[in-house]
Write an enzyme that holds these catalytic residues in place. Structure first.
Site: not given
Length: 395
Positions: A162, A165, A305, A364
């Protein structure tokens, strides 16, 4: 650092002379037969650079070697045309210097140009790191895999699926740098000796899956697609919310693991985020990652991420029992929350578990609003360092 082989020398001798483990030396020179090395051939010594030095009055190779705690023979090897008994003030020679600190600066806006520069620097100083182009982005930027190690167990990390990110890329690149640094200096990381990890594993990494998207977030739209991209971004020049590739397809919604579920409930047209494409695996970046996975047959995958300080490790019960054991350790070493199942499909990790029935994790990193500020870099890296080591250490 490159030196020229002399008659009678061996790679084992160079390993001892420079204090570099023989496996690193062998892997840095794959074209050389260690049993029959030819005088006049070139050898790369990983973890060293040649530094130019101007001879001063009173200098000698013995004096220079003693001041720098290096061998006289190491200086001789680097300067085969220089007569050590006839040094002249003003003469320039090369001195071998061990690299003892990072060459990568992770706490910067880390775009694709910076990434390519760091790839070249790593490959020059640590030639046992193998790089391979696995594909191209929509705009023709190279997608690069790095491999480190000689083991049959292949552990894969990727970052920046992404665009906003992007901080995950310098986090992963910094670990690769620290790993290489520890290997060439014979050092441990958090008490873990690194050479056994190198011999047992092959670390595969694709640190920049979405270079076009990352550059869009950091640099703004390229002139060639400026109008199209601004239109996809609802007329805004602020691309902080952009997750997709340059065509407005979310690369982490592109995989054939119940892709139809995501297709039905996500945006139906290209945009800054979440559009899964017209079909699975339409985008070159997603295709390259799928083909790499099929080729390498990874034993485990780790997708980096942001954000939330949590990680996901299950997919519809297809994950193997060892995933739960790893998750327990990762929760302890990172401080991140372990979450087995989330209502999500068509991601790279989902697909890997679904197809291969092997451990897959999505981390994350950090907390807040994407793109996370670079001020979080140090904390994120320290949180993740234990994860990197456990992934390579745990059997």
């Amino acid at each position: 650092m490159r030196i020229t082989i002399r008659p009678g020398d061996t790679l084992w001798y160079y390993s001892q002379l420079f204090g570099i483990p023989l496996p690193l030396l062998l892997d840095s020179n794959p074209s050389l037969n260690p049993n029959v090395i030819t005088a006049g051939s070139e050898v790369q010594i990983p973890g060293f650079i040649s530094v130019g030095y101007t001879i001063k009055s009173g200098d000698s190779f013995w004096k220079l070697a003693n001041e720098r705690s290096i061998s006289i023979d190491a200086i001789l090897l680097l300067n085969p045309a220089v007569n050590p008994n006839q040094l002249q003030p003003g003469q320039t020679i090369g001195l071998p210097e061990r690299v003892t600190s990072r060459i990568i600066e992770g706490k910067v806006n880390y775009n694709s140009s910076r990434f390519q520069e760091d790839l070249l620097a790593l490959a020059e100083i640590y030639p046992f790191i193998k790089t391979e182009q696995i594909g191209e982005s929509v705009m023709g930027k190279p997608l690069t895999e790095l491999r480190i190690g000689r083991g049959d167990r292949v552990i894969h990390f990727n970052a920046s699926f992404h665009a906003n990110e992007w901080i995950t890329t310098p986090v992963l690149m910094t670990f690769i740098n620290d790993y290489a640094l520890a290997l060439t200096n014979g050092e441990a990381i958090r008490g873990v000796q690194t050479l056994p990890l190198y011999n047992f594993n092959t670390l595969s990494a694709v640190p920049l899956v979405n270079p076009d998207g990352v550059d869009l977030v950091l640099n703004g739209p390229p002139q060639s697609v400026r109008d199209e991209v601004i239109e996809l971004n609802n007329g805004s020049m602020n691309f902080d919310g952009w997750k997709a590739n340059i065509r407005g397809v979310d690369l982490n919604n592109q995989y054939p693991a119940n892709w139809e579920i995501e297709q039905a409930r996500k945006p139906q047209v290209p945009g800054p985020r979440d559009f899964p494409g017209e079909a699975p695996l339409t985008e070159p970046e997603a295709i390259a990652m799928a083909e790499l996975t099929g080729s390498r047959q990874f034993d485990q995958v780790y997708a980096l991420h942001t954000q939330g300080e949590e990680f996901y490790w299950g997919y519809l019960g297809y994950e193997p029992p060892v995933s739960a054991e790893l998750a327990e350790v990762f929760e302890r070493v990172s401080g991140y929350q372990s979450i087995r199942y989330i209502d999500s499909h068509a991601g790279f990790r989902d697909w890997f578990i679904y197809i291969y029935r092997r451990p897959g994790f999505t981390f994350e990193l950090g907390s807040g609003v994407n793109p996370l500020p670079i001020t979080q870099f140090d904390k994120i890296y320290q949180d993740m360092l234990g994860v990197f080591l456990v992934a390579l250490y745990r059997r």
